[in-house]
Scaffold this motif. Sequence first.
Motif, PDB file in Angstrom:
ATOM      1  N   CYS A   1      -9.500 -33.972  47.504  1.00  0.00           N
ATOM      2  CA  CYS A   1      -8.235 -33.496  48.117  1.00  0.00           C
ATOM      3  C   CYS A   1      -8.275 -32.603  47.590  1.00  0.00           C
ATOM      4  CB  CYS A   1      -7.772 -34.427  48.196  1.00  0.00           C
ATOM      5  SG  CYS A   1      -6.758 -34.383  50.068  1.00  0.00           S
TER       6      CYS A   1
ATOM      7  N   MET B   1      -3.537 -43.060  50.654  1.00  0.00           N
ATOM      8  CA  MET B   1      -4.978 -42.308  51.089  1.00  0.00           C
ATOM      9  C   MET B   1      -6.327 -42.718  50.888  1.00  0.00           C
ATOM     10  SD  MET B   1      -5.726 -38.188  51.994  1.00  0.00           S
ATOM     11  CE  MET B   1      -5.238 -37.824  53.308  1.00  0.00           C
TER      12      MET B   1
ATOM     13  N   ILE C   1       0.202 -36.297  47.571  1.00  0.00           N
ATOM     14  CA  ILE C   1      -0.635 -36.713  47.925  1.00  0.00           C
ATOM     15  C   ILE C   1      -1.256 -37.218  47.113  1.00  0.00           C
ATOM     16  CG2 ILE C   1      -3.175 -36.837  49.292  1.00  0.00           C
ATOM     17  CD1 ILE C   1      -1.550 -36.578  51.784  1.00  0.00           C
TER      18      ILE C   1
END
Length: 126
Positions: free
Chosen positions: A41, A1, A32
């Motif tokens: 995140c 990402m 992720i």
Amino acid sequence: MVFSGFDHVILLAHGSTDPLWKLPFEMIYERIVSESGRERCSLAYMELSEPSLKSTIEEFDSSVRKVAVLPLFFSVGRHLRYDVPEMIKNLQREDLHIELLSPIGDDERIQQAMVDAVKGHLGESQ
């Protein structure tokens, strides 16, 4: 990402009162963060589920100054035109910039994956 240009990325799903509904989003998030780490995140929900967008943003310390909100939505509808921008407007602070990105469904790779999946379900796999 890609986190380029952002201190933190929030993956935003709609939310549901059904806990099973959250499983695919949690799976995406876990994949992720296994590569990118949890410190940059988060997974949040627009409504009906926790953590909310508001509670997620309220947990940031002063080192988080620029945040991207990436909607895990197929397209822009009422929520992404009105509701989420209003939420973000109310959460903005002088020391925190929050940017709403285009929904994941706008990505050509997602659209192609959906076409391939539909074909597969119809017995027209590649």
